[in-house]
Write a protein that holds these residues in place. Structure first.
Motif: not given
Ligand code: SF4
Length: 484
Positions: A296-314
């Motif tokens: 759960n806590e990692t999903d939150r981090f990845f959601a922010v990275l997806e938002h900032l990068s404009g890309h889905p997680a690799p």
């Protein structure tokens, strides 16, 4: 039905017996170690720096120098200004640091040394603070010959107020306040990871690079406290966040800061974190997240990275996440309903409680020596998300020492302890396994290589916990069995 929550054991004494926290300036020294070319200097007695060096070396298995202003009895009466000035001069001459990070200790805070004022006097006597870009030069001949004065920053870190985590975050904030500059925006992302292991930091870099993000990681102890073997001793180890990158933090697009308890820093008496400062001063967007431990806590981090990068997680991360969920399913029969006591730094315990709840382990006591005032609400927030978890009745205790944890543990009948090596005597007494995480790990090798964060860290922790549970069952079995 979850077991009823135990009653809090009332303290019958006033002192702390084996604190469940470490000394505040120790955290500041660790943070300074994560800045390139930085040297920590403790304003206090020799004993403080010896203790801190001992703790850090035993966990990281790396040499570490922490300078000291070496106060004695006389200074306790007349003040430590002369020693501090001498100490600064000696460190600059011997180590030639780019940055000198000064942290106060219990003694210097108690006698009331005004370190910012002493530093002002020092810089005046030495010929001025020098050029901010290059770290020098000052006018004083000695220093001019050596390339000028370094940048000097100080933090107030009395250890009777706060924990090593407070010292750590205060040092990060002081570095940002002293160095960050505004200007034309870049697309970079600032990542303030808190005090996590070198292995965690290397993994965070891999994640940021996987998203194609340019980033500044502050501090970065991944090399300075976990370096390849060297033929020659480096007085200041390689690695750490370059000063030029810290300067550029004011021009970044966003700051991600880990630590759910951060905004109400008890030690600082000051609600602003480094990310708050960057937002208020330079309009850098702030994302406050918990330590990304578990899904759960990692999903939150990845959601922010997806938002900032404009890309889905690799794909590599999505596959890791999928394998982790599969492992949760496989291990559920071993872990469901087990009772775990989790202790240590507040934000680490919050992340671990979230992760344990996902696996089916009930965190029957979450304890920390920290006193942010937010610990309980944060634990309940991360555990409430999981169905069947007794989040409301979960005992959460801040300001704890190991004597109190041991008192409560007696009635809790835990199956596992999860925390640093300081819980080993309790695990031994209760005859239950200790899963070693966080800092300090004194009784095992590889504390610096423990991975806690992200899907990969959760996978590693899960495997370790399940295999420890199976091993305990095998060891306790009167007949022994090889097939689980
Ligand atoms: S707790 Fe205070 S006296 Fe003890 S090592 Fe830390 S700063 Fe020094």
């Amino acid at each position: 039905m979850p077991a009823p929550a135990p009653q809090k054991v009332e303290r019958k004494y006033v002192s702390t017996v084996n604190a469940c926290k470490l000394c505040t300036p120790l955290g500041a020294c660790l943070a300074f170690r994560g800045i390139e070319g930085a040297m920590p200097l403790l304003h206090g007695s020799q004993g403080c720096s010896t203790y801190m060096r001992r703790y850090i070396i035993s966990h990281f298995n790396e040499p570490i120098d922490i300078a000291s202003s070496s106060l004695g009895e006389k200074n306790a009466i007349y003040g430590g200004a002369i020693n501090l000035k001498k100490g600064i001069t000696n460190v600059i001459r011997k180590y030639r640091p780019q940055l000198l990070g000064i942290a106060t200790t219990c003694l210097t805070e108690t006698i009331g040394d005004n370190v910012p004022m002493i530093l002002k006097e020092y810089l005046k006597e030495a010929g001025g603070p020098g050029d901010r870009e290059t770290g020098g030069p000052g006018d004083r001949k000695d220093f001019r010959e050596q390339g000028g004065l370094p940048l000097i920053i100080s933090v107030s870190t009395p250890s009777y107020v706060g924990t090593h985590m407070d010292g750590f975050h205060l040092a990060v904030k002081a570095a940002v306040e002293s160095l960050a500059e505004g200007g034309e925006k870049t697309g970079r992302v600032n990542l303030l990871p808190g005090f996590v292991s070198p292995a965690d930091l290397r993994y965070l870099k891999e994640i940021m690079e996987g998203f194609g993000l340019e980033y500044t990681l502050l501090p970065d102890i991944s090399e300075s406290l976990d370096a390849p073997i060297l033929e020659e001793y480096h007085k200041i180890p390689d690695g750490g966040t370059p000063l030029s990158e810290i300067r550029a933090m004011g021009r970044a697009q966003a700051t991600i800061e880990f630590g759910r308890t951060l905004n109400y820093s008890y030690a600082a008496g000051n609600p602003y974190t480094a990310a708050d400062y960057l937002q208020a001063r330079f309009d850098v967007d702030k994302y406050s997240l918990g330590l990304p431990i578990g899904i759960n806590e990692t999903d939150r981090f990845f959601a922010v990275l997806e938002h900032l990068s404009g890309h889905p997680a690799p794909d590599s991360h999505r596959l890791e996440r999928g394998r982790l969920i599969d492992a949760y399913v496989d291990s559920h029969k071993y872990l469901f309903g087990l009772r775990g006591i989790v202790y240590g730094e507040e934000d680490l315990v919050i992340g671990l409680a979230s992760f344990l709840s996902e696996t089916g382990i009930v965190p029957v006591l979450c304890a920390s020596g920290g006193k942010s005032g937010r610990f309980e609400e944060c634990i309940r927030a991360v555990c409430a998300a999981h169905a069947g978890n007794p989040a409301e009745s979960l005992p959460v205790r801040e300001g704890m020492d190991f004597y109190q944890i041991a008192e409560e543990a007696e009635s809790l009948k835990p199956d596992l302890l999860i925390g640093n090596s300081k819980g080993y005597p309790l695990a031994r007494k209760l005859n239950i396994p200790l899963i070693r995480v966080g800092f300090p790990i004194h009784d095992r090798i590889g504390g610096q290589r423990i991975l806690h964060l992200g899907y990969r860290g959760a996978q590693r922790l899960l495997d370790q916990i399940v295999n420890t549970v199976i091993e305990k069952k095998q060891n306790d079995s009167p007949v022994g069995y090889a097939y689980m």
